[in-house]
Design an enzyme around this catalytic site. Sequence first.
Site, mmCIF file in Angstrom:
data_model
loop_
_atom_site.group_PDB
_atom_site.id
_atom_site.type_symbol
_atom_site.label_atom_id
_atom_site.label_comp_id
_atom_site.label_asym_id
_atom_site.label_seq_id
_atom_site.Cartn_x
_atom_site.Cartn_y
_atom_site.Cartn_z
ATOM 1 N N HIS A 56 -2.715 7.962 6.361
ATOM 2 C CA HIS A 56 -3.000 6.714 5.650
ATOM 3 C C HIS A 56 -4.471 6.353 5.844
ATOM 4 C CE1 HIS A 56 -1.665 3.181 3.491
ATOM 5 N NE2 HIS A 56 -2.275 2.399 4.371
ATOM 6 N N CYS B 3 0.801 -1.224 0.000
ATOM 7 C CA CYS B 3 0.000 0.000 0.000
ATOM 8 C C CYS B 3 0.836 1.277 0.000
ATOM 9 C CB CYS B 3 -0.946 0.010 1.199
ATOM 10 S SG CYS B 3 -1.911 -1.497 1.336
ATOM 11 N N HIS C 4 -9.559 2.685 -0.774
ATOM 12 C CA HIS C 4 -8.116 2.463 -0.653
ATOM 13 C C HIS C 4 -7.594 1.973 -1.997
ATOM 14 C CE1 HIS C 4 -4.249 1.432 0.636
ATOM 15 N NE2 HIS C 4 -4.511 0.665 1.688
#
Length: 757
Positions: free
Chosen positions: A341, A206, A382
């Site tokens: 995040h 990620c 995401h």
Amino acid sequence: MDEQEIRRLLATQLEKSRRLQARIGELEAAARIPIAVLGMGLRLPGGVTTPEDYWELLHRPGDASREIPADRPGLRAVHDPVPGRPGRSYVDRAGFLDDVAGFDAEFFGISQREASLLDPQQRMLLEAAWEALERAGIAVRRADRLDVGVYLGIMASEYNERFAERGDATRVDPYYTTGGGLCFGAGRISYVMGFKGPVLSVDTACSSSLAALHLAVRALRSGECRYALVGGSNLLLSANLMVSLSQARALSPGGRSRSFLAGADGYGRGEGVGVLVLQRLDDAERERRPVLAVVRGTAMNSDGASSGLTAPSGPAQQEVVRAALRDAGTDPAELGWVEAHGTGTALGDPIEVYALAEVLGEGIRRRGVPLAIGSVKARLGHLEAASGIAAVMKTVLMLRHGEIPAALDPQDGPLNEHVDWDGLPFTVPRANQPWPVALPQRVAAVNSFGMSGTNVHAVLAAGPPDRDAAPDPVEEPQLLTLSARTAPALTALARSVGGHLNKAGPAEVPSICHTLRCGRATFAYRIAVVASTGPELAARIEEALWRPLAAVPAAGPAAVRLRTDDTDPSRALLSALGVRFTVEHATGPAELGWEGRRYPLDSREATLNALAALFEGGAELRFDALRRPHDRYVGDLPTYPFQRRRFWVDEPTPDIAAPAVPERPGDLAPGVGDRAAVHRYLAERLREVLAAEELDESRSLLDSGGDSFASVLFIQRVEQAYEVGVRPEDLPLDLPLADFLERLAAAVSLRATDDSR
């Protein structure tokens, strides 16, 4: 040695010391040179294809998730709303892109066969990279071998799976490797555009695209390349990862990341492609390029030995934030925004918030103005490998506009109860607000961490003001040039530019024309017009579209002649423009002629009209010779209108059996009243999950080879027999298994007692 010699020796040593100190200072300064963000190209959920679209989406309520599209039959086939079903995903929503099959293969010189077999990520990266370079005013000509490095964050290429299903490799051909290999995502951009800088595809899960940014900043500072393309990409084309994440209970059943909310129940997935153009700030200002924002500093580290491979580490996050602030030379009190995040998990969000508070809290409290935080994942989902680049682009837009869009909607409910928000100097805004006026400059940070354990942090600031402001505009003739590979593309581009010109002020017109002349590649279909104002130029463009559009000859006009005397300045100008001509000495006003046509050069407007005719005749001109001192590259002009066709290979028809419904082994599980028997039953289930021959209960789950995923699978098995009432993240993985199992057995008994009341 006499006194005079000693003095000379001391003076020499002192001068050497001064030079050494100066050199050390130069090296330290070079290691922290700010990096300018020049342009961006993007494809994001919610129909976002331009920076303006993105800014508008950030101001809309709600999120960009939607149901699984019809062209993803594999994702649809594995959906089952009941969590825990083997081989199934309980998610039926995500942030999907509108069009992943369309591509202008002809523009990039790719055959239709290869285009169909090419991972759509590579196709969209090519288009996004081209648009980003056009917005930066960098004309791409393959033969120039521009000094551009390519740094791409990418973690999966799922399109290739449809060519080798169920052991049948007959659909695999030579393009299988280059069409789907992760290294080719970055390599193809450099190959197609003819760059010579470093090329890297980065996979840290990620945090991939923010890791790519970190590497690009280091490369620019060290002089490895003059420009850098930094990208991130993610598409959801296969069921495998969706099933795996569902089995790990990592995903939100509703398909949305509820960043920092009490209802955080996993993350919502999303697709996206984004590319940034970077350059050292001093070079960007010298070339008068658009500076959207400045990267002050970055840092990257790893969790290392932590509570689990995929679990976030608070101490490691603190370290990377401190390192980035040092690299940027920035005090925490300068920050007006942190793009977190913010995955939207009950475990990850509190760890991140408290890590930020540990590093930033004191400075924020000292200044007295709370720090706004949020995550774009609440809007887009995401984007995994592309999440970092989406976060940076959002932050760049915020810095440029001086505004903080709402991070959450008013109706989103309370914040995560595991965070003491009242005791922290942070705020999660639920309404749009201006940048805090109490802060002297606009500075922000972006935080990212990956399941691999790689953490990255970046510090950005608003771009510097233009120190060389243009004087009051004087309307004078300007030459505007447009070109495209095809007539339909030229028509579309001309209409878009015309609409922009109709709204342009007098001071903008010279820089718009300069950008279109010098900041764009030249193609065979061409229009060139001359006028003094934006509306006049737009009208001339519309008139030009009434003429038949035809490709110009590759050789350009032949036998160009200049009739002039030795004192006329036209000769020097034409030479600077790269025009090949023969001179005919004559008295009177200068004239340019070819193929029976003659153009006077007795005024600026007449000269520009002659150059327009040369350009439309196929001449390759070096238009930098027309640049005026205050002309600069403009970043918000319409970009090339790609003529997309559908290139797509359908997935093989999914052959998925009916969902296996696990039997509840309630008749095999001991009653909750026999705590020792429950303990033994739980130990047996854990042994099965770990595939261990036996369990040593003096060791912890981590020491036994377990991790957070094993914890999830274990709880799922236990739930087949008992109502547990304990989440996997509530179980300490470093506890001895004897205590671990006893704590869970107690929770089972407590839940049973509560249910019987």
